[in-house]
Design a protein around this motif. Structure first.
Motif, PDB file in Angstrom:
ATOM      1  N   ASP A  86      58.955  -3.153  21.236  1.00 52.43           N
ATOM      2  CA  ASP A  86      59.947  -3.087  20.166  1.00 52.43           C
ATOM      3  C   ASP A  86      60.538  -1.676  20.094  1.00 52.43           C
ATOM      4  O   ASP A  86      59.819  -0.695  19.871  1.00 52.43           O
ATOM      5  CB  ASP A  86      59.295  -3.451  18.826  1.00 52.43           C
ATOM      6  N   TYR A  87      61.870  -1.575  20.250  1.00 56.72           N
ATOM      7  CA  TYR A  87      62.505  -0.255  20.340  1.00 56.72           C
ATOM      8  C   TYR A  87      62.483   0.497  19.019  1.00 56.72           C
ATOM      9  O   TYR A  87      62.313   1.713  18.999  1.00 56.72           O
ATOM     10  CB  TYR A  87      63.950  -0.413  20.853  1.00 56.72           C
ATOM     11  N   LEU A  88      62.641  -0.247  17.912  1.00 56.03           N
ATOM     12  CA  LEU A  88      62.610   0.405  16.599  1.00 56.03           C
ATOM     13  C   LEU A  88      61.263   1.081  16.370  1.00 56.03           C
ATOM     14  O   LEU A  88      61.182   2.236  15.942  1.00 56.03           O
ATOM     15  CB  LEU A  88      62.899  -0.617  15.494  1.00 56.03           C
ATOM     16  N   SER A  89      60.186   0.367  16.697  1.00 64.07           N
ATOM     17  CA  SER A  89      58.838   0.937  16.495  1.00 64.07           C
ATOM     18  C   SER A  89      58.649   2.173  17.371  1.00 64.07           C
ATOM     19  O   SER A  89      58.071   3.173  16.946  1.00 64.07           O
ATOM     20  CB  SER A  89      57.774  -0.098  16.819  1.00 64.07           C
ATOM     21  N   ARG A  90      59.153   2.092  18.606  1.00 63.76           N
ATOM     22  CA  ARG A  90      59.021   3.248  19.500  1.00 63.76           C
ATOM     23  C   ARG A  90      59.838   4.433  18.994  1.00 63.76           C
ATOM     24  O   ARG A  90      59.405   5.581  19.076  1.00 63.76           O
ATOM     25  CB  ARG A  90      59.434   2.865  20.929  1.00 63.76           C
ATOM     26  N   MET A  91      61.023   4.149  18.468  1.00 65.19           N
ATOM     27  CA  MET A  91      61.857   5.215  17.903  1.00 65.19           C
ATOM     28  C   MET A  91      61.143   5.883  16.733  1.00 65.19           C
ATOM     29  O   MET A  91      61.143   7.111  16.605  1.00 65.19           O
ATOM     30  CB  MET A  91      63.200   4.646  17.415  1.00 65.19           C
ATOM     31  N   ILE A  92      60.521   5.057  15.870  1.00 70.87           N
ATOM     32  CA  ILE A  92      59.850   5.605  14.684  1.00 70.87           C
ATOM     33  C   ILE A  92      58.678   6.498  15.097  1.00 70.87           C
ATOM     34  O   ILE A  92      58.526   7.621  14.605  1.00 70.87           O
ATOM     35  CB  ILE A  92      59.389   4.457  13.761  1.00 70.87           C
ATOM     36  N   TYR A  93      57.876   6.033  16.051  1.00 71.80           N
ATOM     37  CA  TYR A  93      56.759   6.854  16.504  1.00 71.80           C
ATOM     38  C   TYR A  93      57.245   8.066  17.318  1.00 71.80           C
ATOM     39  O   TYR A  93      56.605   9.109  17.339  1.00 71.80           O
ATOM     40  CB  TYR A  93      55.768   6.008  17.314  1.00 71.80           C
ATOM     41  N   GLY A  94      58.409   7.885  17.994  1.00 72.74           N
ATOM     42  CA  GLY A  94      58.972   8.997  18.765  1.00 72.74           C
ATOM     43  C   GLY A  94      59.341  10.183  17.885  1.00 72.74           C
ATOM     44  O   GLY A  94      59.240  11.339  18.307  1.00 72.74           O
ATOM     45  N   ALA A  95      59.748   9.908  16.634  1.00 74.94           N
ATOM     46  CA  ALA A  95      60.086  10.990  15.711  1.00 74.94           C
ATOM     47  C   ALA A  95      58.889  11.908  15.523  1.00 74.94           C
ATOM     48  O   ALA A  95      59.028  13.134  15.405  1.00 74.94           O
ATOM     49  CB  ALA A  95      60.530  10.408  14.368  1.00 74.94           C
ATOM     50  N   ARG A  96      57.683  11.317  15.520  1.00 75.86           N
ATOM     51  CA  ARG A  96      56.473  12.127  15.355  1.00 75.86           C
ATOM     52  C   ARG A  96      56.342  13.149  16.478  1.00 75.86           C
ATOM     53  O   ARG A  96      56.024  14.312  16.249  1.00 75.86           O
ATOM     54  CB  ARG A  96      55.232  11.222  15.387  1.00 75.86           C
ATOM     55  N   ILE A  97      56.594  12.689  17.719  1.00 78.68           N
ATOM     56  CA  ILE A  97      56.432  13.580  18.870  1.00 78.68           C
ATOM     57  C   ILE A  97      57.402  14.755  18.775  1.00 78.68           C
ATOM     58  O   ILE A  97      57.007  15.920  18.887  1.00 78.68           O
ATOM     59  CB  ILE A  97      56.629  12.798  20.187  1.00 78.68           C
ATOM     60  N   LEU A 239      58.690  15.725  33.688  1.00 80.66           N
ATOM     61  CA  LEU A 239      57.653  16.758  33.705  1.00 80.66           C
ATOM     62  C   LEU A 239      57.386  17.261  32.298  1.00 80.66           C
ATOM     63  O   LEU A 239      57.300  18.455  32.045  1.00 80.66           O
ATOM     64  CB  LEU A 239      58.083  17.910  34.613  1.00 80.66           C
ATOM     65  N   GLY A 240      57.269  16.331  31.380  1.00 78.52           N
ATOM     66  CA  GLY A 240      56.941  16.708  30.012  1.00 78.52           C
ATOM     67  C   GLY A 240      55.838  15.790  29.536  1.00 78.52           C
ATOM     68  O   GLY A 240      54.838  15.604  30.217  1.00 78.52           O
ATOM     69  N   VAL A 241      56.063  15.202  28.362  1.00 79.25           N
ATOM     70  CA  VAL A 241      55.152  14.205  27.827  1.00 79.25           C
ATOM     71  C   VAL A 241      55.153  12.996  28.771  1.00 79.25           C
ATOM     72  O   VAL A 241      56.175  12.652  29.342  1.00 79.25           O
ATOM     73  CB  VAL A 241      55.644  13.809  26.426  1.00 79.25           C
ATOM     74  N   GLN A 242      53.989  12.386  28.988  1.00 81.79           N
ATOM     75  CA  GLN A 242      53.908  11.299  29.970  1.00 81.79           C
ATOM     76  C   GLN A 242      53.914   9.911  29.319  1.00 81.79           C
ATOM     77  O   GLN A 242      53.544   9.761  28.162  1.00 81.79           O
ATOM     78  CB  GLN A 242      52.625  11.465  30.796  1.00 81.79           C
ATOM     79  N   PRO A 243      54.346   8.886  30.060  1.00 81.37           N
ATOM     80  CA  PRO A 243      54.283   7.510  29.550  1.00 81.37           C
ATOM     81  C   PRO A 243      52.831   7.138  29.251  1.00 81.37           C
ATOM     82  O   PRO A 243      51.946   7.705  29.909  1.00 81.37           O
ATOM     83  CB  PRO A 243      54.812   6.667  30.700  1.00 81.37           C
ATOM     84  N   PRO A 244      52.570   6.234  28.337  1.00 76.15           N
ATOM     85  CA  PRO A 244      53.536   5.422  27.597  1.00 76.15           C
ATOM     86  C   PRO A 244      53.978   6.047  26.275  1.00 76.15           C
ATOM     87  O   PRO A 244      54.501   5.331  25.427  1.00 76.15           O
ATOM     88  CB  PRO A 244      52.727   4.145  27.332  1.00 76.15           C
ATOM     89  N   LEU A 245      53.742   7.354  26.071  1.00 72.57           N
ATOM     90  CA  LEU A 245      54.133   7.964  24.798  1.00 72.57           C
ATOM     91  C   LEU A 245      55.633   7.768  24.549  1.00 72.57           C
ATOM     92  O   LEU A 245      56.427   7.912  25.470  1.00 72.57           O
ATOM     93  CB  LEU A 245      53.825   9.460  24.817  1.00 72.57           C
ATOM     94  N   PRO A 246      56.014   7.435  23.313  1.00 68.86           N
ATOM     95  CA  PRO A 246      57.430   7.171  23.032  1.00 68.86           C
ATOM     96  C   PRO A 246      58.219   8.434  22.710  1.00 68.86           C
ATOM     97  O   PRO A 246      58.818   8.536  21.654  1.00 68.86           O
ATOM     98  CB  PRO A 246      57.367   6.226  21.830  1.00 68.86           C
ATOM     99  N   SER A 247      58.238   9.429  23.635  1.00 68.51           N
ATOM    100  CA  SER A 247      59.095  10.595  23.424  1.00 68.51           C
ATOM    101  C   SER A 247      60.538  10.175  23.658  1.00 68.51           C
ATOM    102  O   SER A 247      60.826   9.443  24.600  1.00 68.51           O
ATOM    103  CB  SER A 247      58.706  11.709  24.411  1.00 68.51           C
ATOM    104  N   TRP A 248      61.446  10.648  22.787  1.00 64.38           N
ATOM    105  CA  TRP A 248      62.844  10.213  22.891  1.00 64.38           C
ATOM    106  C   TRP A 248      63.442  10.601  24.241  1.00 64.38           C
ATOM    107  O   TRP A 248      64.208   9.845  24.832  1.00 64.38           O
ATOM    108  CB  TRP A 248      63.671  10.783  21.735  1.00 64.38           C
ATOM    109  N   GLY A 249      63.085  11.803  24.721  1.00 65.01           N
ATOM    110  CA  GLY A 249      63.593  12.251  26.018  1.00 65.01           C
ATOM    111  C   GLY A 249      63.094  11.352  27.145  1.00 65.01           C
ATOM    112  O   GLY A 249      63.832  10.984  28.053  1.00 65.01           O
ATOM    113  N   LEU A 250      61.815  10.994  27.052  1.00 69.53           N
ATOM    114  CA  LEU A 250      61.211  10.122  28.070  1.00 69.53           C
ATOM    115  C   LEU A 250      61.826   8.720  28.024  1.00 69.53           C
ATOM    116  O   LEU A 250      62.040   8.087  29.052  1.00 69.53           O
ATOM    117  CB  LEU A 250      59.700  10.055  27.832  1.00 69.53           C
ATOM    118  N   MET A 251      62.129   8.247  26.803  1.00 65.91           N
ATOM    119  CA  MET A 251      62.736   6.922  26.656  1.00 65.91           C
ATOM    120  C   MET A 251      64.100   6.880  27.338  1.00 65.91           C
ATOM    121  O   MET A 251      64.456   5.899  27.984  1.00 65.91           O
ATOM    122  CB  MET A 251      62.856   6.549  25.171  1.00 65.91           C
TER     123      MET A 251
END
Lengths: 297, 305
Positions: A86-97, A239-251
């Motif tokens: 779910d993209y919304l959930s990933r976006m919400i958790y991505g804000a934390r990162i 070369l930053g935060v690694q998957p599956p973390l929902p970093s916005w840049g990684l997404m």
């Protein structure tokens, strides 16, 4: 309360009230700060407001479009990614990162840079020379390239990215704190503290720091924004935060392969990043106007 | 002036030397190069042989000294991945990055100087606010996101420009915009502030009072003075643009130094990474040195400081 202060209180608003009026009268500051507050709130309440687990894959519901597309549904308001998450959930958790990166890098580089700037500005002479040299050297090194190389060596993780950026980005703190301290050093209250026999740490932290604190806050905000952008760029390059973390840049990086048919997979995290940076920059610029009114014309 | 120049030169050389040491030790401390050189699945005895062959068993300081002498002699070592001379490799990719850096700088100046001048002339009107809004939004947009938006519009949508490669001038259009727009806001603010200050100066009022046209006063008298700080900022920003080319060149597969650096990092090709970091740092040092000299030449007050 004496008669004269009572009279003054009637004649003109208190310093606090004037400051409040200046802060709340500053439209872009209010807008930036409110937007930032909303994003922080979303990040803090992520487990409560995210509709799904941001890591839960659903291979039967892959790359579903957001609700404003014809095929979109309210089941996934911002759609799902290529693994059906779910993209919304990933976006919400991505804000934390993003916020954790911005805040931690700001604290680390702020501690290093402020210490260097305070010492250089207060002592001058050889100390100043050494700090100026260190700042010049640091500025000469291309940040992104050096950060990429170190992350590649140490392996990408949230902690590594925070440490690498924290130890690379102290330059602006040092520059601003140095010149601010130079201005404060010659003030009477510093001379008074010296005459009273206060120890150097006491003068630095008790007299100098509180008087350059306003400028420190301004640099800190703008540096947090720059750290968030850098993390996004590093994660985007893999070369930053690694998957599956929902970093916005990684997404954005993961969505690159699907940009032809599903550009929204890039547009959503990209817009979120831009809004977060915009919010922080507006708040920082606004604070600078309030702190240093002579900067406005 | 000579004393000022010598002191700045000494500082520049010291900075370059320190950067060389940092880039050398950082990549050496990172892990055992002999293992990387030997490749995966190498036996211990092979690793030992490589260690002796490349002199990796000697003290680090000694290795640094030797490396520095080689670099000063123009020998940047051999690429572990391409198996060719790093110097030739870097020289081969340098033109692309220089073209990209300079064209991005020109693009940034081309949009920021007119916007800055307009904002200053029409201060506190909607024109000023519009220019400021463009600057604020520009600085918030991550350049890799902006680059992908450009690709979406001009390559996928309109089919005007190629997505990647570096064969023709069309390959440079989107990278130039994506790299250049980000430094434009800083120039715009500088030009605006300079123009606002200059426009209220006495000699401008004199020029106006003499009956010179508004256009002539703005272009000949005001802009010429307001643009002075832009020259030194350009030097610094060009250094930033060359470093920032890593992200943009990687996105557009533009075959320059930045792309080479990114590839070398992912392939653990440390002599190449080292060389690019060194080269970009020396460029930056050189550019700021020239910028300082130009500034001191334009404004004698700086020489005393």
């Amino acid at each position: 309360m004496t008669e004269s202060t009572a009279f003054a209180a009637v004649a003109m608003p208190s310093a606090g009230a004037r400051l409040r009026r200046r802060v709340f009268g500053h439209k872009s500051l209010v807008f930036g700060a409110s937007l930032l507050a909303v994003i922080v709130l979303v990040a803090l309440l992520a487990p409560l407001i995210a509709p799904y687990d941001p890591y839960a894959q659903n291979l039967l519901a892959r790359t579903q479009p957001p609700v404003w597309y014809e095929a979109g549904t309210w089941a996934h308001p911002l759609g799902t990614d290529n693994l059906g998450r779910d993209y919304l959930s990933r976006m919400i958790y991505g804000a934390r990162i993003s916020l954790v990166i911005g805040f931690s890098v700001m604290v680390i580089s702020g501690l290093i840079g402020t210490t260097m700037g305070l010492l250089a500005g207060y002592f001058g002479g050889t100390v100043d020379l050494v700090v100026t040299f260190l700042v010049t050297t640091r500025l000469a090194m291309p940040v992104i390239l050096v950060a990429l190389a170190i992350v590649a060596i140490l392996g990408g993780s949230l902690l590594v990215v925070v440490l690498v950026l924290g130890f690379l980005k102290w330059d602006r703190f040092a520059v601003v704190m140095r010149s601010a301290t130079q201005q404060v050093r010659s003030q009477d209250y510093v001379a008074a503290a010296q005459a009273a026999g206060a120890s150097t740490p006491r003068i630095l932290f008790g007299e100098v720091l509180p008087n350059v604190f306003a400028q420190l806050v301004v640099v800190a905000t703008l540096e947090a924004a720059s750290a968030i952008l850098l993390e996004a760029a590093l994660s985007f390059l893999g070369l930053g935060v690694q998957p599956p973390l929902p970093s916005w840049g990684l997404m954005i990086s993961e969505a690159k392969a699907y940009m032809f048919f599903s550009f929204w997979l890039i547009a959503i995290p990209g817009t979120a990043l831009a809004l977060l940076i915009l919010a922080i920059n507006l708040a920082g610029d606004g604070l600078r106007d309030i702190v240093a009114p002579e900067g406005r014309e | 002036m000579l004393r000022f120049a010598t002191r700045r030169l000494a500082l520049a050389l010291l900075v370059a030397l320190t950067v060389s040491a940092i880039s050398f030790f950082l990549l050496r401390l990172s892990g055992d190069i002999a293992i990387a050189l030997a490749g995966e699945g190498a036996r211990d005895i092979d690793i030992e042989a490589i260690r002796a062959q490349y002199g990796l068993d000697r003290p680090l300081l000694f290795q640094y000294g030797e490396w520095l002498l080689q670099v000063l002699g123009g020998d940047l070592g051999t690429s572990l991945f391409f198996r060719t001379s790093v110097g030739a490799l870097v020289l081969d990719k340098l033109p692309v990055t220089l073209i990209l850096g300079i064209s991005s700088l020109l693009f940034a100046l081309l949009i920021s100087i007119p916007l800055g001048v307009l904002a200053a002339i029409y201060r506190n009107t909607w024109i000023d606010r519009l220019a400021l809004s463009i600057a604020v939004v520009g600085q918030a947009l991550p350049n890799f996101f902006f680059a992908l938006i450009l690709v979406m519009i001009f390559s996928i949508g309109l089919r005007w420009l190629p997505v990647s490669g570096s064969g023709s001038w069309q390959n440079f259009v989107m990278p130039t915009i994506a790299l250049g727009y980000y430094v434009a806001p800083a120039f715009m603010r500088l030009v605006r502030a300079g123009m606002v200050e200059v426009l209220s100066a006495d000699y401008i009022r004199t020029a106006r009072a003499k009956g010179l046209s508004r256009r002539s006063v703005i272009v000949k008298h005001a802009l010429r003075n307001a643009v002075v700080p832009v020259v030194s900022l350009s030097a610094v920003q060009l250094g930033y643009l060359l470093g920032g080319s890593v992200v943009i060149e990687t996105i557009f597969a533009l075959d320059g130094l930045g792309f080479l650096a990114y590839e070398s990092i992912t392939q653990k090709d440390f002599p190449v990474t080292q060389a690019v970091v060194m080269l970009l740092s020396v460029f930056y040092v050189l550019l700021t040195f020239v910028g300082d000299l130009v500034n001191a030449w334009l404004d004698p007050r700086i020489r005393v400081a």
